[in-house]
Scaffold this motif. Structure first.
Motif, short mmCIF file in Angstrom:
data_model
loop_
_atom_site.label_atom_id
_atom_site.label_comp_id
_atom_site.label_asym_id
_atom_site.label_seq_id
_atom_site.Cartn_x
_atom_site.Cartn_y
_atom_site.Cartn_z
N MET A 1 0.82 -1.16 0.04
CA MET A 1 0.03 -0.20 0.09
C MET A 1 0.85 1.23 -0.03
SD MET A 1 -3.57 0.90 1.86
CE MET A 1 -3.24 0.94 3.79
N PRO A 2 2.09 1.14 0.81
CA PRO A 2 2.72 2.61 0.65
C PRO A 2 3.25 2.90 -0.70
CG PRO A 2 3.67 0.95 2.46
CD PRO A 2 2.45 0.25 1.65
N ASP A 3 3.70 1.92 -1.46
CA ASP A 3 4.11 1.95 -2.92
C ASP A 3 3.09 2.52 -3.65
OD1 ASP A 3 6.45 1.16 -2.00
OD2 ASP A 3 6.15 -0.93 -2.80
N LEU A 4 1.70 1.98 -3.81
CA LEU A 4 0.51 2.50 -4.42
C LEU A 4 0.25 3.76 -4.07
CD1 LEU A 4 -1.87 2.01 -6.25
CD2 LEU A 4 -3.17 0.94 -4.09
N ALA A 5 0.31 4.37 -2.74
CA ALA A 5 -0.02 5.58 -2.39
C ALA A 5 1.16 6.46 -3.27
CB ALA A 5 0.04 5.89 -0.98
N THR A 6 2.14 6.19 -3.21
CA THR A 6 3.30 6.93 -3.87
C THR A 6 3.27 7.11 -5.13
OG1 THR A 6 4.92 6.11 -2.18
CG2 THR A 6 5.96 6.95 -4.41
#
Length: 228
Positions: A1-6
């Motif tokens: 999820m952190p990568d998706l948000a980025t």
């Protein structure tokens, strides 16, 4: 999820850069939502990312005319980045200065000029501090904050007061590479025209005090439709 948000945050910026601003808004909104969820799970780890997404989302909202909605978003970005700067001033001071600069413009855009003036003043002060430490790195940001201050003062009908920061931005832009200086010179000149149109007598007097010269002919031209 952190990568998706980025990726969502980045994609919103890319859409805005090619003029697809209406499409960018829901993408930046989703980035904020995911990063808020992450920050609730691990505040220390994800608060900087949430602040960045809030800052970007405020800009995306303003770009599509949703300026009233942008103000509380930019205000939250300032609050979070102030909190981060209190914990680690060296690391987060540039981000705080950027958010203050953006928030001042957002306030002025919705007619809250009296609130915008001290916010822009703080942004100039912080960017000035950074530029003293590393002029090469922070001079462009400092000059942008001077222009934002000029815009805010003009919006508050403080036409005379706007001259000093705008002239400083125009003069100091000569230190920058041409491709960077272009982003300063045109907008600063147009804001000077706008100030002159607002109060020709006061601006003429102040221009002489600041520069020792008479008002140039180009300042007496009509400001462009995009000025401010």
């Amino acid at each position: 999820m952190p990568d998706l948000a980025t990726s969502l945050n980045n994609h919103a910026n890319r859409l805005a850069e090619v003029g697809r601003r209406a499409e960018a808004v829901p993408v930046s909104e989703e980035a904020v939502r995911l990063r808020r969820e992450l920050a609730e799970l691990n505040r220390d780890a994800y608060l900087p990312d949430l602040a960045a997404s809030l800052n970007n989302h405020a800009n995306r909202l303003a770009e599509v005319g949703r300026r009233a909605e942008a103000v509380p978003v930019s205000e939250e970005a300032v609050r979070l980045r102030r909190e981060l700067a209190e914990l680690n001033r060296d690391a987060y001071l540039p981000n705080l200065a950027g958010s203050l600069n953006n928030h001042a413009v957002r306030l002025a855009e919705v007619g809250r000029q009296a609130e915008a003036v001290p916010v822009s003043e703080e942004a100039v002060r912080l960017y000035g501090e950074l530029a003293e430490l590393n002029r090469d790195a922070y001079l462009p940001d400092y000059l942008q904050s001077l222009m934002a201050r000029g815009y805010v003062l003009i919006a508050d009908r403080q036409f005379r007061a706007a001259i000093t920061p705008l002239i400083e931005a125009l003069q100091a832009s000569q230190e920058l590479p041409e491709y960077v200086a272009g982003d300063i010179i045109g907008p600063a000149a147009d804001l000077l025209r706008l100030a002159y149109a607002g109060d020709a007598t006061a601006v003429t007097d102040e221009f002489r005090i600041v520069t020792g010269q008479d008002i140039p002919a180009w300042m007496k031209e009509s400001p462009s439709a995009t000025a401010g």
